[in-house]
Write a protein that holds these residues in place. Structure first.
Motif, PDB file in Angstrom:
ATOM      1  N   TYR A  33       8.365  31.161  -9.697  1.00 54.76           N
ATOM      2  CA  TYR A  33       7.457  30.217  -9.777  1.00 54.76           C
ATOM      3  C   TYR A  33       7.698  28.990  -9.676  1.00 54.76           C
ATOM      4  O   TYR A  33       7.785  27.533  -9.506  1.00 54.76           O
ATOM      5  N   ALA A  34       8.543  28.564 -10.340  1.00 49.49           N
ATOM      6  CA  ALA A  34       9.167  26.989 -10.404  1.00 49.49           C
ATOM      7  C   ALA A  34       9.922  27.021  -9.260  1.00 49.49           C
ATOM      8  O   ALA A  34      10.372  25.632  -9.500  1.00 49.49           O
ATOM      9  N   ALA A  35      10.884  27.342  -8.726  1.00 53.16           N
ATOM     10  CA  ALA A  35      11.570  27.165  -7.428  1.00 53.16           C
ATOM     11  C   ALA A  35      10.773  26.963  -6.279  1.00 53.16           C
ATOM     12  O   ALA A  35      10.814  25.604  -5.520  1.00 53.16           O
ATOM     13  N   THR A  36       9.496  27.565  -6.437  1.00 51.09           N
ATOM     14  CA  THR A  36       8.387  26.971  -4.552  1.00 51.09           C
ATOM     15  C   THR A  36       7.123  26.999  -5.404  1.00 51.09           C
ATOM     16  O   THR A  36       6.950  25.739  -4.390  1.00 51.09           O
ATOM     17  N   ALA A  38       1.531  22.845 -14.524  1.00 52.93           N
ATOM     18  CA  ALA A  38       2.230  22.001 -13.380  1.00 52.93           C
ATOM     19  C   ALA A  38       1.773  20.212 -13.927  1.00 52.93           C
ATOM     20  O   ALA A  38       0.363  20.251 -14.321  1.00 52.93           O
ATOM     21  N   GLY A  62       7.366  24.449  -8.341  1.00 53.77           N
ATOM     22  CA  GLY A  62       7.291  23.592  -9.237  1.00 53.77           C
ATOM     23  C   GLY A  62       6.895  23.575 -10.346  1.00 53.77           C
ATOM     24  O   GLY A  62       7.250  23.170 -11.640  1.00 53.77           O
ATOM     25  N   TRP A  63       6.543  24.978 -11.220  1.00 56.99           N
ATOM     26  CA  TRP A  63       5.725  25.025 -12.311  1.00 56.99           C
ATOM     27  C   TRP A  63       7.517  24.828 -13.497  1.00 56.99           C
ATOM     28  O   TRP A  63       7.794  25.840 -13.233  1.00 56.99           O
ATOM     29  N   THR A  64       6.721  24.609 -14.529  1.00 57.81           N
ATOM     30  CA  THR A  64       7.415  24.381 -16.422  1.00 57.81           C
ATOM     31  C   THR A  64       7.061  25.179 -16.394  1.00 57.81           C
ATOM     32  O   THR A  64       5.896  26.246 -16.868  1.00 57.81           O
TER      33      THR A  64
END
Length: 127
Positions: free
Chosen positions: A24-27, A48, A29-31
């Motif tokens: 989810y970080a890569a797709t 987000a 942009g979640w942190t």
């Protein structure tokens, strides 16, 4: 506060939180920010734009044997205990009786008459 009948939270039930955090970080942009669940487990809050948008719940232990990874939605309701009685009277099955999560709210897990599982919660009032 989220209004009665609106979706309040979504939670990914997963066996590999690190893999899903990376996905989810890569797709999108979640942190992520970790919260100690006790017992050596960490619950991950996905963000987000700095705002919390979902959680990642680690499925570990015998309670989750044979359970596929899945997203679990939570619907906000006013007074989960009373609304749950209405749900039971309308054909729902209670899978987990109401319980309190400090600072989060009061939650119950049920199976709707059609068979879908869902969490219903009365969110905690902001301090």
């Amino acid at each position: 506060m989220t209004q009665h009948g609106y979706f309040h939270w979504n939670e990914l039930m997963t066996r590999d939180t690190e893999k899903m955090k990376a996905f989810y970080a890569a797709t999108v942009g979640w942190t992520f920010e970790g919260m100690d669940m006790g017992g050596g487990q960490t619950y991950w809050i996905a963000r987000a734009g700095g705002e919390p948008v979902a959680g990642l719940f680690p499925m570990a232990g015998p309670d989750f044997e044979g359970v596929e990874e899945h997203w679990m939605p939570y619907l906000a309701v006013d007074g989960v205990d009373a609304v749950l009685e209405k749900a039971k009277g309308s054909g729902a099955e209670v899978l987990r009786a109401p319980f309190d999560v400090p600072g989060i709210g009061r939650i119950a897990i049920l199976r709707e008459p059609g068979g879908s599982k869902i969490g219903w919660m009365t969110p905690a009032n902001p301090a």
